[in-house]
Write an enzyme that holds these catalytic residues in place. Sequence first.
Site, PDB file in Angstrom:
ATOM      1  N   CYS A  44       0.831  -1.212   0.000  1.00 39.18           N
ATOM      2  CA  CYS A  44       0.000   0.000   0.000  1.00 39.18           C
ATOM      3  C   CYS A  44       0.858   1.253   0.000  1.00 39.18           C
ATOM      4  O   CYS A  44       0.507   2.257  -0.628  1.00 39.18           O
ATOM      5  CB  CYS A  44      -0.948  -0.016   1.197  1.00 39.18           C
ATOM      6  SG  CYS A  44      -2.103  -1.406   1.124  1.00 39.18           S
ATOM      7  N   THR A  45       1.990   1.201   0.666  1.00 37.94           N
ATOM      8  CA  THR A  45       2.908   2.335   0.671  1.00 37.94           C
ATOM      9  C   THR A  45       3.514   2.521  -0.723  1.00 37.94           C
ATOM     10  O   THR A  45       3.597   3.651  -1.226  1.00 37.94           O
ATOM     11  CB  THR A  45       4.001   2.145   1.736  1.00 37.94           C
ATOM     12  OG1 THR A  45       3.367   2.037   3.019  1.00 37.94           O
ATOM     13  CG2 THR A  45       4.984   3.293   1.749  1.00 37.94           C
TER      14      THR A  45
END
Length: 155
Positions: A44-45
Site C-alpha cells: 500500500c505504501t
Amino acid sequence: MLEAGTLAPDFTLPDQDGNPVTLSDLRGGTVVLYFYPKADTPGCTTQACGIRDRHADYDSAGANVVGVSPDPVEAIKKFHGGQGLNFTLLADEDHAVCETYGTWVEKNRYGRTYMGAQRATFIIDPEGVIAHVIPSASPKTHDDEVLGFLAAPAT
C-alpha cells in the site's frame, strides 16, 4: 465487483482529517477511486507513494485520485502525513463502501482465511459512470495502467 458502464454508487466517508467527502461532489472531473487493504503496509505504501510521485501526471490527465481503505481515520491520517501524500484518503472503517464496490473479499494468507479489502481501482468519468476497472491492481504497475487508460483516446 462493479463493472465498467455502471453508475458509480455514491457514498460519503471521512477523509484523513475527519472531514466528510461525498463521491458525487467530485462529478465534473475524472475520479480515480482506488481501494487498498491497509495503510502503512509495504504494498500500500508503494502504491500510494507512486501516486504521490506522479501527481503532476494525474493533474495533467484531469484526474482526482481518492484512496479508500477499511482503516480508521487515525490510521489514514498517520499514513497520509508520514508519507507526505498529496491526494485524499478515505476511511471505510465499517467496509460498507468496499462491500458496495465488490472489493470486500475473502482472503487467504499463510493458511489463515479472513475478510479484507482487495486492491482494485475504478476510473469514474465526469458523469459518474465507471469507465474502467482494474480488478487486481499491482502496486508497482498501478500508475502506468491508470495513466495509460487516461491518456488513451475515448472509444
